[in-house]
Design a protein around this motif. Structure first.
Motif, PDB file in Angstrom:
ATOM      1  N   LEU A   8       0.803  -0.977   0.081  1.00  0.00           N
ATOM      2  CA  LEU A   8       0.116   0.017  -0.059  1.00  0.00           C
ATOM      3  C   LEU A   8       0.865   1.125   0.068  1.00  0.00           C
ATOM      4  O   LEU A   8       1.998   1.201   0.624  1.00  0.00           O
ATOM      5  CB  LEU A   8      -0.763   0.014   1.346  1.00  0.00           C
ATOM      6  CG  LEU A   8      -1.934  -1.141   1.309  1.00  0.00           C
ATOM      7  CD1 LEU A   8      -2.477  -0.995   2.841  1.00  0.00           C
ATOM      8  CD2 LEU A   8      -2.841  -1.042   0.245  1.00  0.00           C
ATOM      9  N   THR A   9       0.388   2.394  -0.507  1.00  0.00           N
ATOM     10  CA  THR A   9       1.119   3.625  -0.382  1.00  0.00           C
ATOM     11  C   THR A   9       0.928   4.059   1.057  1.00  0.00           C
ATOM     12  O   THR A   9       0.135   3.673   1.862  1.00  0.00           O
ATOM     13  CB  THR A   9       0.486   4.789  -1.111  1.00  0.00           C
ATOM     14  OG1 THR A   9      -0.916   4.795  -0.946  1.00  0.00           O
ATOM     15  CG2 THR A   9       0.456   4.508  -2.705  1.00  0.00           C
ATOM     16  N   GLU A  10       1.711   4.999   1.294  1.00  0.00           N
ATOM     17  CA  GLU A  10       1.712   5.491   2.807  1.00  0.00           C
ATOM     18  C   GLU A  10       0.376   6.154   3.039  1.00  0.00           C
ATOM     19  O   GLU A  10      -0.138   5.780   4.309  1.00  0.00           O
ATOM     20  CB  GLU A  10       2.967   6.505   3.117  1.00  0.00           C
ATOM     21  CG  GLU A  10       2.965   7.051   4.293  1.00  0.00           C
ATOM     22  CD  GLU A  10       3.596   5.740   5.438  1.00  0.00           C
ATOM     23  OE1 GLU A  10       3.398   5.968   6.516  1.00  0.00           O
ATOM     24  OE2 GLU A  10       4.245   4.858   4.666  1.00  0.00           O
ATOM     25  N   LYS A  11      -0.004   6.591   1.872  1.00  0.00           N
ATOM     26  CA  LYS A  11      -1.487   7.436   2.193  1.00  0.00           C
ATOM     27  C   LYS A  11      -2.643   6.703   2.467  1.00  0.00           C
ATOM     28  O   LYS A  11      -3.214   6.698   3.136  1.00  0.00           O
ATOM     29  CB  LYS A  11      -1.769   8.372   1.002  1.00  0.00           C
ATOM     30  CG  LYS A  11      -2.916   9.241   1.061  1.00  0.00           C
ATOM     31  CD  LYS A  11      -2.810  10.166   0.006  1.00  0.00           C
ATOM     32  CE  LYS A  11      -4.144  11.192   0.281  1.00  0.00           C
ATOM     33  NZ  LYS A  11      -4.189  12.040  -1.050  1.00  0.00           N
ATOM     34  N   GLN A  12      -2.556   5.262   1.655  1.00  0.00           N
ATOM     35  CA  GLN A  12      -3.475   4.225   1.958  1.00  0.00           C
ATOM     36  C   GLN A  12      -3.444   3.689   3.187  1.00  0.00           C
ATOM     37  O   GLN A  12      -4.484   3.335   3.881  1.00  0.00           O
ATOM     38  CB  GLN A  12      -3.328   3.169   0.687  1.00  0.00           C
ATOM     39  CG  GLN A  12      -3.582   3.576  -0.670  1.00  0.00           C
ATOM     40  CD  GLN A  12      -3.032   2.739  -1.654  1.00  0.00           C
ATOM     41  OE1 GLN A  12      -2.309   2.172  -1.502  1.00  0.00           O
ATOM     42  NE2 GLN A  12      -3.872   2.709  -3.014  1.00  0.00           N
ATOM     43  N   GLU A  14      -2.329   4.908   5.970  1.00  0.00           N
ATOM     44  CA  GLU A  14      -2.385   6.012   6.968  1.00  0.00           C
ATOM     45  C   GLU A  14      -4.037   6.007   6.996  1.00  0.00           C
ATOM     46  O   GLU A  14      -4.472   6.162   8.261  1.00  0.00           O
ATOM     47  CB  GLU A  14      -1.898   7.534   6.793  1.00  0.00           C
ATOM     48  CG  GLU A  14      -0.624   7.317   6.958  1.00  0.00           C
ATOM     49  CD  GLU A  14       0.030   8.533   6.554  1.00  0.00           C
ATOM     50  OE1 GLU A  14      -0.579   9.699   5.947  1.00  0.00           O
ATOM     51  OE2 GLU A  14       1.406   8.871   6.734  1.00  0.00           O
ATOM     52  N   PHE A  15      -4.701   6.025   5.812  1.00  0.00           N
ATOM     53  CA  PHE A  15      -6.060   6.102   6.014  1.00  0.00           C
ATOM     54  C   PHE A  15      -6.751   4.839   6.703  1.00  0.00           C
ATOM     55  O   PHE A  15      -7.983   5.133   7.585  1.00  0.00           O
ATOM     56  CB  PHE A  15      -6.858   6.065   4.388  1.00  0.00           C
ATOM     57  CG  PHE A  15      -8.518   6.110   4.445  1.00  0.00           C
ATOM     58  CD1 PHE A  15      -9.101   7.235   4.941  1.00  0.00           C
ATOM     59  CD2 PHE A  15      -9.082   4.966   4.097  1.00  0.00           C
ATOM     60  CE1 PHE A  15     -10.587   7.178   4.718  1.00  0.00           C
ATOM     61  CE2 PHE A  15     -10.586   5.041   3.921  1.00  0.00           C
ATOM     62  CZ  PHE A  15     -11.138   6.192   4.479  1.00  0.00           C
ATOM     63  N   LEU A  16      -6.211   3.671   6.341  1.00  0.00           N
ATOM     64  CA  LEU A  16      -6.865   2.543   6.995  1.00  0.00           C
ATOM     65  C   LEU A  16      -6.374   2.334   8.458  1.00  0.00           C
ATOM     66  O   LEU A  16      -7.488   2.027   9.373  1.00  0.00           O
ATOM     67  CB  LEU A  16      -6.251   1.120   6.243  1.00  0.00           C
ATOM     68  CG  LEU A  16      -6.494   1.055   4.853  1.00  0.00           C
ATOM     69  CD1 LEU A  16      -5.779  -0.395   4.319  1.00  0.00           C
ATOM     70  CD2 LEU A  16      -8.076   0.912   4.488  1.00  0.00           C
ATOM     71  N   GLU A  17      -5.252   3.054   8.774  1.00  0.00           N
ATOM     72  CA  GLU A  17      -5.076   2.950  10.182  1.00  0.00           C
ATOM     73  C   GLU A  17      -5.949   3.858  10.990  1.00  0.00           C
ATOM     74  O   GLU A  17      -6.276   3.661  12.047  1.00  0.00           O
ATOM     75  CB  GLU A  17      -3.662   3.282  10.283  1.00  0.00           C
ATOM     76  CG  GLU A  17      -3.019   2.968  11.750  1.00  0.00           C
ATOM     77  CD  GLU A  17      -1.578   3.158  11.712  1.00  0.00           C
ATOM     78  OE1 GLU A  17      -0.976   4.402  11.174  1.00  0.00           O
ATOM     79  OE2 GLU A  17      -0.631   2.650  12.193  1.00  0.00           O
ATOM     80  N   SER A  18      -6.314   4.963  10.169  1.00  0.00           N
ATOM     81  CA  SER A  18      -7.006   6.293  10.987  1.00  0.00           C
ATOM     82  C   SER A  18      -8.436   5.422  11.463  1.00  0.00           C
ATOM     83  O   SER A  18      -9.198   5.918  12.337  1.00  0.00           O
ATOM     84  CB  SER A  18      -7.349   7.234   9.885  1.00  0.00           C
ATOM     85  OG  SER A  18      -8.203   7.119   8.955  1.00  0.00           O
ATOM     86  N   LEU A  19      -8.995   4.511  10.462  1.00  0.00           N
ATOM     87  CA  LEU A  19     -10.319   3.925  10.711  1.00  0.00           C
ATOM     88  C   LEU A  19     -10.137   3.124  11.871  1.00  0.00           C
ATOM     89  O   LEU A  19     -10.951   2.927  12.728  1.00  0.00           O
ATOM     90  CB  LEU A  19     -10.598   2.981   9.507  1.00  0.00           C
ATOM     91  CG  LEU A  19     -11.160   3.652   8.330  1.00  0.00           C
ATOM     92  CD1 LEU A  19     -11.346   2.795   7.023  1.00  0.00           C
ATOM     93  CD2 LEU A  19     -12.261   4.656   8.698  1.00  0.00           C
ATOM     94  N   VAL A  20      -8.995   2.460  12.248  1.00  0.00           N
ATOM     95  CA  VAL A  20      -8.738   1.608  13.291  1.00  0.00           C
ATOM     96  C   VAL A  20      -8.548   2.566  14.512  1.00  0.00           C
ATOM     97  O   VAL A  20      -9.211   2.289  15.591  1.00  0.00           O
ATOM     98  CB  VAL A  20      -7.382   0.691  13.316  1.00  0.00           C
ATOM     99  CG1 VAL A  20      -7.030   0.115  14.571  1.00  0.00           C
ATOM    100  CG2 VAL A  20      -7.427  -0.378  12.131  1.00  0.00           C
ATOM    101  N   ILE A  21      -7.734   3.385  14.636  1.00  0.00           N
ATOM    102  CA  ILE A  21      -7.649   4.691  15.615  1.00  0.00           C
ATOM    103  C   ILE A  21      -8.940   5.202  16.131  1.00  0.00           C
ATOM    104  O   ILE A  21      -9.334   5.247  17.170  1.00  0.00           O
ATOM    105  CB  ILE A  21      -6.597   5.580  15.260  1.00  0.00           C
ATOM    106  CG1 ILE A  21      -5.339   5.161  15.062  1.00  0.00           C
ATOM    107  CG2 ILE A  21      -6.665   6.847  16.138  1.00  0.00           C
ATOM    108  CD1 ILE A  21      -4.163   5.874  14.518  1.00  0.00           C
ATOM    109  N   SER A  22      -9.977   5.516  14.965  1.00  0.00           N
ATOM    110  CA  SER A  22     -11.185   6.055  15.407  1.00  0.00           C
ATOM    111  C   SER A  22     -12.117   5.101  16.134  1.00  0.00           C
ATOM    112  O   SER A  22     -13.227   5.363  16.634  1.00  0.00           O
ATOM    113  CB  SER A  22     -11.982   6.406  14.169  1.00  0.00           C
ATOM    114  OG  SER A  22     -12.266   5.518  13.386  1.00  0.00           O
ATOM    115  N   GLY A  23     -11.794   3.743  15.996  1.00  0.00           N
ATOM    116  CA  GLY A  23     -12.524   2.763  16.703  1.00  0.00           C
ATOM    117  C   GLY A  23     -13.579   1.983  16.013  1.00  0.00           C
ATOM    118  O   GLY A  23     -14.279   1.119  16.500  1.00  0.00           O
TER     119      GLY A  23
END
Length: 63
Positions: A8-12, A14-23
């Motif tokens: 994945l690109t870094e941007k991709q 980071e987006f997926l990770e943000s969904l995890v961080i948001s719960g």
């Protein structure tokens, strides 16, 4: 379950990770599995509407 590796690109990522961080998801793998389920539903609908596939049966997990 099968284990695969993807790039994945870094941007991709980071987006997926943000969904995890948001719960919203427990981990990145869960996000990807959900995205693939959605993709499969869309593609199956497209295929059935275009007459390419009358009926598809998948082994394992329900789409």
């Amino acid at each position: 379950m099968k284990k695969i590796s993807i790039r994945l690109t870094e941007k991709q990522y980071e987006f997926l990770e943000s969904l995890v961080i948001s719960g919203e998801y427990a981990n990145v793998s869960e996000v990807i599995r959900d995205a693939i389920r959605y993709f499969m539903k869309v593609k199956m609908k497209e295929m059935s509407e275009s007459g390419k596939v009358e009926e598809m049966k998948w082994k394992g997990e329900n789409v």
